[in-house]
Scaffold this motif. Structure first.
Motif, PDB file in Angstrom:
ATOM      1  N   VAL A 448     -18.770   0.804   2.459  1.00  0.00           N
ATOM      2  CA  VAL A 448     -17.387  -0.329   3.653  1.00  0.00           C
ATOM      3  C   VAL A 448     -16.690  -0.885   2.375  1.00  0.00           C
ATOM      4  CG1 VAL A 448     -16.566  -1.790   5.439  1.00  0.00           C
ATOM      5  CG2 VAL A 448     -18.792  -0.256   5.547  1.00  0.00           C
ATOM      6  N   LEU A 449     -16.017  -0.652   1.801  1.00  0.00           N
ATOM      7  CA  LEU A 449     -14.586  -1.338   1.136  1.00  0.00           C
ATOM      8  C   LEU A 449     -13.760  -2.577   2.006  1.00  0.00           C
ATOM      9  CD1 LEU A 449     -13.848   1.419  -1.102  1.00  0.00           C
ATOM     10  CD2 LEU A 449     -16.374  -0.519  -1.177  1.00  0.00           C
ATOM     11  N   PRO A 450     -13.859  -3.401   1.724  1.00  0.00           N
ATOM     12  CA  PRO A 450     -13.207  -4.429   2.550  1.00  0.00           C
ATOM     13  C   PRO A 450     -11.493  -4.819   2.654  1.00  0.00           C
ATOM     14  CG  PRO A 450     -14.622  -6.045   1.107  1.00  0.00           C
ATOM     15  CD  PRO A 450     -15.192  -5.121   1.335  1.00  0.00           C
ATOM     16  N   LEU A 451     -10.913  -4.841   3.036  1.00  0.00           N
ATOM     17  CA  LEU A 451      -9.257  -3.426   3.072  1.00  0.00           C
ATOM     18  C   LEU A 451      -8.177  -5.443   3.812  1.00  0.00           C
ATOM     19  CD1 LEU A 451      -7.301  -1.873   2.009  1.00  0.00           C
ATOM     20  CD2 LEU A 451      -7.271  -0.676   4.681  1.00  0.00           C
ATOM     21  N   ALA A 452      -7.300  -5.359   2.528  1.00  0.00           N
ATOM     22  CA  ALA A 452      -6.419  -6.275   3.014  1.00  0.00           C
ATOM     23  C   ALA A 452      -5.638  -5.763   4.316  1.00  0.00           C
ATOM     24  CB  ALA A 452      -5.395  -7.172   2.014  1.00  0.00           C
ATOM     25  N   ASP A 453      -5.218  -7.122   4.908  1.00  0.00           N
ATOM     26  CA  ASP A 453      -4.627  -5.529   5.759  1.00  0.00           C
ATOM     27  C   ASP A 453      -2.637  -6.429   5.485  1.00  0.00           C
ATOM     28  OD1 ASP A 453      -3.322  -4.684   8.001  1.00  0.00           O
ATOM     29  OD2 ASP A 453      -4.759  -5.197   9.712  1.00  0.00           O
ATOM     30  N   TRP A 454      -1.670  -5.666   6.273  1.00  0.00           N
ATOM     31  CA  TRP A 454      -0.405  -6.150   5.713  1.00  0.00           C
ATOM     32  C   TRP A 454       0.100  -6.932   5.576  1.00  0.00           C
ATOM     33  CZ3 TRP A 454       3.717  -8.119   8.682  1.00  0.00           C
ATOM     34  CH2 TRP A 454       2.688  -9.205  10.204  1.00  0.00           C
ATOM     35  N   ALA A 455      -0.314  -8.412   6.507  1.00  0.00           N
ATOM     36  CA  ALA A 455       0.299  -9.151   5.939  1.00  0.00           C
ATOM     37  C   ALA A 455      -0.533 -10.087   4.790  1.00  0.00           C
ATOM     38  CB  ALA A 455       0.450 -10.524   6.840  1.00  0.00           C
ATOM     39  N   GLU A 456      -1.411  -9.395   4.391  1.00  0.00           N
ATOM     40  CA  GLU A 456      -2.386  -9.714   3.503  1.00  0.00           C
ATOM     41  C   GLU A 456      -2.065  -8.868   1.909  1.00  0.00           C
ATOM     42  OE1 GLU A 456      -5.420 -10.498   7.077  1.00  0.00           O
ATOM     43  OE2 GLU A 456      -5.642  -9.048   4.889  1.00  0.00           O
ATOM     44  N   CYS A 457      -0.345  -8.390   1.747  1.00  0.00           N
ATOM     45  CA  CYS A 457      -0.642  -7.902   0.499  1.00  0.00           C
ATOM     46  C   CYS A 457       0.765  -7.426   0.433  1.00  0.00           C
ATOM     47  CB  CYS A 457      -1.061  -6.471   1.048  1.00  0.00           C
ATOM     48  SG  CYS A 457      -0.988  -5.450   1.946  1.00  0.00           S
ATOM     49  N   ASP A 458       1.031  -7.524  -1.148  1.00  0.00           N
ATOM     50  CA  ASP A 458       2.734  -6.836  -1.267  1.00  0.00           C
ATOM     51  C   ASP A 458       2.947  -5.577  -1.298  1.00  0.00           C
ATOM     52  OD1 ASP A 458       3.789  -8.952  -1.729  1.00  0.00           O
ATOM     53  OD2 ASP A 458       2.824  -9.060  -3.183  1.00  0.00           O
ATOM     54  N   GLY A 459       3.731  -4.817  -0.720  1.00  0.00           N
ATOM     55  CA  GLY A 459       4.302  -3.748  -1.105  1.00  0.00           C
ATOM     56  C   GLY A 459       5.220  -3.131   0.004  1.00  0.00           C
ATOM     57  N   THR A 460       5.263  -1.631   0.335  1.00  0.00           N
ATOM     58  CA  THR A 460       6.794  -1.311   1.174  1.00  0.00           C
ATOM     59  C   THR A 460       6.132  -0.745   2.811  1.00  0.00           C
ATOM     60  OG1 THR A 460       6.485   0.568  -0.425  1.00  0.00           O
ATOM     61  CG2 THR A 460       8.122  -1.009  -0.491  1.00  0.00           C
ATOM     62  N   PHE A 461       6.701  -0.042   3.464  1.00  0.00           N
ATOM     63  CA  PHE A 461       6.806   0.201   4.590  1.00  0.00           C
ATOM     64  C   PHE A 461       8.082   1.609   4.816  1.00  0.00           C
ATOM     65  CE2 PHE A 461       3.921  -2.774   7.588  1.00  0.00           C
ATOM     66  CZ  PHE A 461       2.924  -2.249   6.691  1.00  0.00           C
ATOM     67  N   THR A 462       8.313   2.269   5.015  1.00  0.00           N
ATOM     68  CA  THR A 462       9.042   3.695   5.193  1.00  0.00           C
ATOM     69  C   THR A 462       9.501   3.848   6.955  1.00  0.00           C
ATOM     70  OG1 THR A 462       8.138   4.356   3.003  1.00  0.00           O
ATOM     71  CG2 THR A 462      10.003   5.486   4.695  1.00  0.00           C
ATOM     72  N   ASN A 463      11.082   3.042   7.622  1.00  0.00           N
ATOM     73  CA  ASN A 463      11.144   3.307   8.706  1.00  0.00           C
ATOM     74  C   ASN A 463      10.767   4.396   8.757  1.00  0.00           C
ATOM     75  OD1 ASN A 463      13.722   3.555   8.347  1.00  0.00           O
ATOM     76  ND2 ASN A 463      13.672   1.918   9.420  1.00  0.00           N
ATOM     77  N   LYS A 464      11.183   4.789  10.462  1.00  0.00           N
ATOM     78  CA  LYS A 464      11.945   6.073  10.650  1.00  0.00           C
ATOM     79  C   LYS A 464      12.883   6.755  10.789  1.00  0.00           C
ATOM     80  CE  LYS A 464      13.617   4.643  15.233  1.00  0.00           C
ATOM     81  NZ  LYS A 464      12.848   4.261  16.644  1.00  0.00           N
ATOM     82  N   LEU A 465      13.518   5.719  10.537  1.00  0.00           N
ATOM     83  CA  LEU A 465      15.118   6.150   9.176  1.00  0.00           C
ATOM     84  C   LEU A 465      15.251   6.428   8.034  1.00  0.00           C
ATOM     85  CD1 LEU A 465      17.222   2.884  11.425  1.00  0.00           C
ATOM     86  CD2 LEU A 465      16.883   6.064  12.126  1.00  0.00           C
ATOM     87  N   GLY A 466      14.157   5.945   7.682  1.00  0.00           N
ATOM     88  CA  GLY A 466      13.280   6.983   6.212  1.00  0.00           C
ATOM     89  C   GLY A 466      14.345   5.477   5.165  1.00  0.00           C
ATOM     90  N   MET A 467      14.571   4.509   6.275  1.00  0.00           N
ATOM     91  CA  MET A 467      14.477   2.734   5.034  1.00  0.00           C
ATOM     92  C   MET A 467      13.322   2.677   4.223  1.00  0.00           C
ATOM     93  SD  MET A 467      16.983   1.268   7.703  1.00  0.00           S
ATOM     94  CE  MET A 467      17.521  -0.213   7.045  1.00  0.00           C
ATOM     95  N   VAL A 468      12.584   2.125   3.206  1.00  0.00           N
ATOM     96  CA  VAL A 468      11.854   2.026   2.918  1.00  0.00           C
ATOM     97  C   VAL A 468      11.787   0.533   2.316  1.00  0.00           C
ATOM     98  CG1 VAL A 468      10.481   1.867  -0.177  1.00  0.00           C
ATOM     99  CG2 VAL A 468      11.966   3.713   1.216  1.00  0.00           C
ATOM    100  N   GLN A 469      11.327   0.095   3.024  1.00  0.00           N
ATOM    101  CA  GLN A 469      10.856  -1.734   3.790  1.00  0.00           C
ATOM    102  C   GLN A 469      10.563  -2.359   2.762  1.00  0.00           C
ATOM    103  OE1 GLN A 469      14.096  -2.874   6.941  1.00  0.00           O
ATOM    104  NE2 GLN A 469      12.291  -1.597   7.640  1.00  0.00           N
ATOM    105  N   ARG A 470      10.298  -3.895   2.281  1.00  0.00           N
ATOM    106  CA  ARG A 470       9.320  -5.067   1.762  1.00  0.00           C
ATOM    107  C   ARG A 470       9.051  -5.314   2.249  1.00  0.00           C
ATOM    108  NH1 ARG A 470       8.771  -7.586  -3.041  1.00  0.00           N
ATOM    109  NH2 ARG A 470       6.595  -7.592  -2.724  1.00  0.00           N
ATOM    110  N   ILE A 471       7.078  -5.329   2.813  1.00  0.00           N
ATOM    111  CA  ILE A 471       6.451  -6.132   3.128  1.00  0.00           C
ATOM    112  C   ILE A 471       5.832  -6.787   1.968  1.00  0.00           C
ATOM    113  CG2 ILE A 471       6.206  -4.737   4.695  1.00  0.00           C
ATOM    114  CD1 ILE A 471       2.547  -4.723   3.518  1.00  0.00           C
TER     115      ILE A 471
END
Ligand code: SF4
Ligand code: SF4
Ligand code: FES
Length: 539
Positions: A448-471
Motif C-alpha cells: 500500500v502506497l499512501p496517496l494524497a487526496d484532491w485537496a492536498e495536491c496540485d493538478g487539473t481535472f477535466t469536466n464533462k464539457l472538456g474544460m481542464v480546470q486547476r485544483i
C-alpha cells in the motif's frame, strides 16, 4: 461584466460604440454596454458603492436602499442596483447627500439588530459589520427595547435561522426561487415584526439549500455543519474544483491548521455561475476519515523505499511472465497529472495493455448543476488512456479467470474500493495499491502506497464539457502520503525507468504537449491561500 474603457472628464471622450453608452461617474467618463446595471458600473469604475440586497446572480428587488447614488436630473437619490446605465448619465456616488441617506438606512437596518457579533458565525466576513465600519462607525441612538424575534429556528436539514439577525434583504428567498427553482422561503408579518420563515408546508431542504447561507449578508442563516466550528478569520481560502461530479463546480476550500472546514462556491460564469450543490459541499468530509498515512508491505508499516522496492518486485515478477498478465486501474477521481504519469509508466514503458477504469457509480442528476457521473475527471481518464479502458466488470472477469496475476491500482475511491472484498483478489500474486483511504482494497493489497487526496495536491481535472480546470493544494497530505504522479515517478525509478518529475506542473506541461484535449489549458499563476477576514468572498 466587460471591462469599461476609462478617460478623464476633461479629456475628449472616446467615440462610443453603437452598443455602448457613455456615463460620467464621479467626474470621469466611462463607456459601458447598454443595459449594464448602474451599481456594477459604479463599482467597475472603482467607486465602492455598498449594497446588501443586490447579488450579481439574482434579480434586483431594491429593498435595502444601501446602494443609493445621485443621478443628475433626478430629485432623489436612486437605487443603483435597480437602474440601468443610460447614455450621458452623470452619477455622483459619494455626495454628502448620498452618504447621509446611506448612513441613515444603515442605522435603520441596525435598529433592532441584536449585535451579537462575538457569538455570530458570520463575524469577520459579515457585510453588515463591514459597511458599519466603512460608512458609519457611530454609537447607537436607540436606548429603547429592541424587537425580539426567534433564535435557532430549524429551517431544514442543513440550516438554522436567527430571525433577529436577518436584515430582510430577500436574497435567500430569491436564491431558492431562481437558482434551486424551489420556493421554500418567504417573509411573514409587517414592519419591524417582519420575519423570514419557510413557506407554508415547506422546509428549506432543496439540493441547493446551502447557497442561501453564502448569499446571506449577515449571520442570520448558518450551516449546521459549520456552526460554531471555526471563526472566519482563522480560515484560509484556496481556489479549487469540487470532486463530487463531472460538472466541476469551482470552489474555495476553507481550511485552517491542516483541516478543511467547508467548501463554498467560487464564481465561474461558464461552469457553476455562483452556486454549488449541497452534496458537493460535503465531499470535504472524506478528507479526514480513514486515511492511509504510512506505506505498508505485507500489512506492516515500512519505509517508502522498502514499499517501493517490494511493489517493483511484485510487478516485475508478473511482467516477467508476460506483459499481458499485469493490469492497471485508473480512477476517475484522480488528477490528469496522476493519470498521465500512470499511463506513461504502464503503456509507454511497461507495455501493459490491460487497463480498467474505477470511480464512483452514477447517481442522481438534475438540469441545474448536478451530473449523473459522480467523478470529477472521467473525461480526463478517457482522454489520457484512450480506448484502452475497460470496466470493472471486465476486471472481475479477468481476476476470476486469472488472466491477470498482478494489479497496479491508482486510487481506491468508488466502487472498486468499496466492493473489493467481493472480488477474487486472492488470485493475484501482486496487488499494489496507491490509496488515500483504508478499506477492503488496502487490506487485500500486498503493498500500500499512501496517496494524497484532491485537496492536498496540485493538478487539473477535466469536466464533462472538456474544460481542464486547476485544483490547488489547500493543506498538506497526512502522514507520509504523496501525490500520485510522485509515487509513480518513484516506482518507475525502482523499476529502472526514468520518469524524473519533480512537480505536478512539469507533468502538466508534458501532458499538454502530448494530449489534444489539454491543448490550450493553463496552469495559472502561483497562489497563496487568502485569509478570510473581510476578504469579501462571501455575502
Ligand atoms: S436570512 Fe439573510 S439572506 Fe435571508 S433575508 Fe435575512 S438577511 Fe437576507
Ligand atoms: S454539482 Fe457536482 S461539481 Fe457541482 S458542487 Fe455539486 S457535486 Fe460538486
Ligand atoms: S443593493 Fe440596491 S437597494 Fe439593496
Amino acid at each position: 461584466m466587460p471591462e469599461p474603457t476609462v478617460s478623464t472628464a476633461s479629456a475628449a471622450a472616446p467615440a462610443p460604440a453603437s452598443d455602448s453608452v457613455t456615463v460620467v461617474i464621479d467626474g470621469k467618463t466611462h463607456q459601458f454596454p447598454k443595459g449594464t446595471n448602474l451599481l456594477e458600473a459604479c463599482n467597475e469604475a472603482g467607486a465602492n458603492v455598498p449594497y446588501f440586497c443586490y447579488h450579481p446572480g439574482l434579480s434586483s428587488p431594491a429593498v435595502c436602499r444601501q446602494c443609493l447614488v445621485d443621478v443628475k436630473g433626478q430629485p432623489k437619490p436612486v437605487p443603483s442596483c435597480y437602474t440601468p446605465v443610460a447614455d450621458k448619465m452623470e452619477v455622483t456616488t459619494a455626495s454628502p447627500r448620498v452618504l447621509d441617506v446611506r448612513r441613515q438606512m444603515l442605522e435603520f437596518t441596525l435598529l433592532n439588530h441584536p449585535i451579537d457579533c462575538p457569538i455570530c458565525d458570520k463575524a469577520g466576513e459579515c457585510t453588515l459589520q463591514k459597511h458599519y465600519f466603512d460608512w458609519d462607525a457611530k454609537y447607537t441612538r436607540n436606548d429603547g427595547i429592541k424587537v425580539k424575534k426567534d433564535k435557532v429556528v430549524d429551517l431544514g436539514k442543513h440550516i438554522v435561522l436567527d430571525q433577529e439577525r436577518c436584515i430582510l434583504c430577500t436574497r435567500c428567498i430569491r436564491t431558492c426561487e431562481e437558482v434551486a427553482k424551489s420556493p421554500d422561503l418567504t417573509m411573514a408579518q409587517r414592519g419591524d415584526h417582519e420575519v423570514l420563515t419557510t413557506a407554508p408546508g415547506r422546509r428549506l431542504d432543496n439540493p441547493y439549500s446551502l447557497n442561501t447561507v453564502d448569499v446571506c449578508p449577515v449571520g442570520a442563516l448558518t450551516a449546521k455543519d459549520f456552526r460554531f466550528a471555526m471563526r472566519a478569520w482563522e480560515l484560509y481560502a484556496t481556489p479549487s474544483v469540487c470532486p463530487g461530479c463531472a460538472t466541476g463546480c469551482n470552489v474555495e476550500v476553507h481550511a485552517s491548521r491542516d483541516k478543511v472546514y467547508r467548501l463554498v462556491p467560487r464564481a465561474n460564469p461558464s461552469v457553476n455561475k455562483f452556486w454549488m450543490c449541497d452534496e458537493g459541499r460535503f465531499t470535504y468530509k472524506r478528507l479526514h476519515q480513514e486515511r492511509t498515512v504510512v506505506p505498508l508491505s505485507g500489512g506492516l508499516p515500512v519505509e517508502w523505499d522498502r514499499a517501493l522496492e517490494d511493489a517493483a518486485k511484485k510487478l516485475r515478477a508478473s511482467l516477467d511472465k508476460g506483459t499481458g498478465s499485469v493490469g492497471v486501474v485508473f480512477n476517475a477521481q484522480s488528477t490528469n497529472e496522476d493519470l498521465y504519469a500512470l499511463a506513461k509508466l504502464a503503456f509507454d514503458h511497461l507495455k501493459i495493455d490491460k487497463a480498467y477504469l474505477a470511480g464512483y457509480d452514477e447517481g442522481w442528476h438534475d438540469d441545474i448543476l448536478v451530473s449523473a457521473d459522480k467523478n470529477p475527471n472521467t473525461a480526463g481518464a478517457k482522454g489520457i488512456a484512450g480506448g484502452r479502458l475497460r470496466s470493472l466488470v471486465d476486471l472481475s472477469r479477468d481476476l476470476k479467470s486469472k488472466a491477470v496475476s498482478a494489479l497496479l491500482v491508482l486510487g481506491e475511491h468508488g466502487v472498486l474500493g468499496a466492493n473489493a472484498a467481493a472480488l477474487p483478489l486472492g488470485n493475484l500474486d501482486g496487488l499494489v495499491v496507491a490509496a488515500s483511504h483504508n478499506g477492503p482494497l488496502t487490506e487485500a493489497a500486498h503493498v500500500v502506497l499512501p496517496l494524497a487526496d484532491w485537496a492536498e495536491c496540485d493538478g487539473t481535472f477535466t469536466n464533462k464539457l472538456g474544460m481542464v480546470q486547476r485544483i490547488r493544494a489547500a493543506l498538506p497530505p497526512p502522514g507520509d502520503a504523496l501525490p500520485g504522479w510522485d509515487i509513480l515517478a518513484h516506482l518507475a525509478h525502482k523499476m529502472g525507468i526514468a520518469m524524473d518529475y519533480t512537480t505536478a506542473k512539469q507533468v502538466f506541461h508534458e501532458a499538454r504537449e502530448k494530449l489534444g484535449f489539454m491543448r490550450g489549458a493553463d496552469w495559472g499563476r502561483p497562489f497563496l491561500p487568502v485569509q478570510l477576514r473581510f476578504a469579501n468572498t462571501r455575502g
